[in-house]
Design an enzyme around this catalytic site. Structure first.
Site, PDB file in Angstrom:
ATOM      1  N   CYS A  73       0.245   3.724   2.794  1.00 19.85           N
ATOM      2  CA  CYS A  73       0.712   3.140   4.063  1.00 19.85           C
ATOM      3  C   CYS A  73       2.213   3.362   4.223  1.00 19.85           C
ATOM      4  CB  CYS A  73       0.436   1.639   4.107  1.00 19.85           C
ATOM      5  SG  CYS A  73      -1.301   1.173   4.019  1.00 19.85           S
TER       6      CYS A  73
ATOM      7  N   CYS B 186       0.839  -1.207   0.000  1.00 18.12           N
ATOM      8  CA  CYS B 186       0.000   0.000   0.000  1.00 18.12           C
ATOM      9  C   CYS B 186       0.875   1.260   0.000  1.00 18.12           C
ATOM     10  CB  CYS B 186      -0.901  -0.056   1.235  1.00 18.12           C
ATOM     11  SG  CYS B 186      -1.694   1.493   1.679  1.00 18.12           S
TER      12      CYS B 186
END
Length: 131
Positions: A33, A30
């Site tokens: 992230c 991600c």
């Protein structure tokens, strides 16, 4: 202070043993992230009295499902065993700092009373994002 990796095996103990836990639900693939990780780590260094934890949603799919994590990163704040904030999205540093400040100032007796009142009246969900 470095972050703690939460698993289904240690989650309950970490949350119940600490009055203030920030949890970052994330995954290595991600992009947001990965960009949020250094912001989160810096905050953990600025607030050594708080517990900063991470849940790898790929490795801990049961845990992510239990909290109905649909989008990552998702930040959750648990104070005295009560989830007082949960929201997806990578937060900029000033927003994260403001959020921590708001969560610190919460009157947890009032939060618990509000949750209890909602349960008694058959109200919906506990106040998510109460911070």
């Amino acid at each position: 202070m470095s972050t703690i990796e939460l698993t289904k095996e240690n989650f309950d103990q970490v949350v119940s043993d600490n009055d203030f836990v920030l949890i970052d639900f994330w995954a290595s693939w991600c992009g947001p992230c990965v960009r949020f990780a250094p912001v989160y780590e810096k905050a953990s260094e600025r607030h050594p009295d708080l517990v900063f934890a991470k849940v790898d949603t790929e490795a801990q799919q049961e845990l992510a499902a239990a909290f109905e994590i649909q989008s990552i990163p998702t930040l959750m704040i648990v104070r005295q065993n009560v989830a007082v904030f949960a929201q997806p999205g990578a937060l900029p540093e000033p927003v994260l700092e403001d959020l921590i400040g708001q969560a610190r100032q919460l009157d947890m007796d009032a939060v618990r009373k509000s949750i209890e009142d909602q349960k008694q009246t058959g109200g919906g969900q506990p106040p998510g994002g109460a911070a």
